[in-house]
Scaffold this motif. Sequence first.
Motif: not given
Length: 339
Positions: A245-263
């Motif tokens: 997976v690839s992973a990044v921390r980001c803000e989604l709707d004001g929340h600290d979230c971890t976003l994952l992505a994968q083929r």
Amino acid sequence: MNGDWLLRGRDGRLSVYLPSGDAVLCRAELGPGGPWEASARKVGGDQKLRPGPAVGQGADGYAHLVSWRPTKPGEAGLVHSTHFRPRLAALDWVPIGHPDKTGDRTGAPAVAVDGEGRAHVFVRNKGGGVSMVAQKEKGGWDPWRDLKGSDVQEDLAAVTGESGRVELYAAVPGGLLYWRQGEPGTPPVLEEAVETPVRPGTLRALATSAGRTTLFYTDDSGELCAWRPGGKPVALLASAGPGPVSAVRCELDGHDCTLLAQRSSSGRVAFAAYPTEQEAAGAWWTESGPQLPSDARVSLATDEDERVVAATLSPSTGGLLLTRRKDEPGLALEAWREA
């Protein structure tokens, strides 16, 4: 490429790094958020490289690349290059030696950059443990150090915590090993081991809070798991596909979230997000974009406006596709487009 190959430079431009034959190529935006260069450029000069390079990035935005190169029949050595800005030429490859002084390639390297901007290069040694070499603060490299360990598998995951200290994860048969720097400038120490089945080639580490990093990996039943040293691994959701997976921390709707992505196994890109370090909240995959070649990989970053950007690269075709998060609630993405 071991590490995040989609990076935002200190000038705000995004760039991608692509292994190609016996070279590493770089392609960058002409300006932040703008069009991309028409073709990729070779990194580090004309030296011929072996497969499996690594990339890491410091807080200063500089990219550090490491690769094996052949030195003479049956032998190889590691080389390092620094890329200060995406549209400038990278420094020429500089030899940094071999974990066993001489010999052939011993494993895929990994690189992380500490809070002072010093690259730390990790690689398996012929004894099956991990060795490290690090840049000196005022130039040059320290001697190679044996960090111990045994039966270490090919892939390593190096990461820099928010403290600026370097950490390393490695898979071994039936488990994981974890090293951490006690103080800046000191060698990481093997601190913890945990029993867990690990599918080779699936490690990905991310700094997730001031004092902790999280390792993502797929177990042998196909579950995507998260592990923070000091705790137990947690199954997050079924893996979308076979690769890392690839992973990044980001803000989604004001929340600290971890976003994952994968083929995904269907060939599209699958995304999943959850509140950072709150795996119990659950996550689920949502697929996006066209079907991709079987060798395509996905990487995540944030642009200069802190919007999530996702990219896919296919080594066989050289095709680069990108999308950005829309300026609206949730994780709505723009249409995927070819760079």
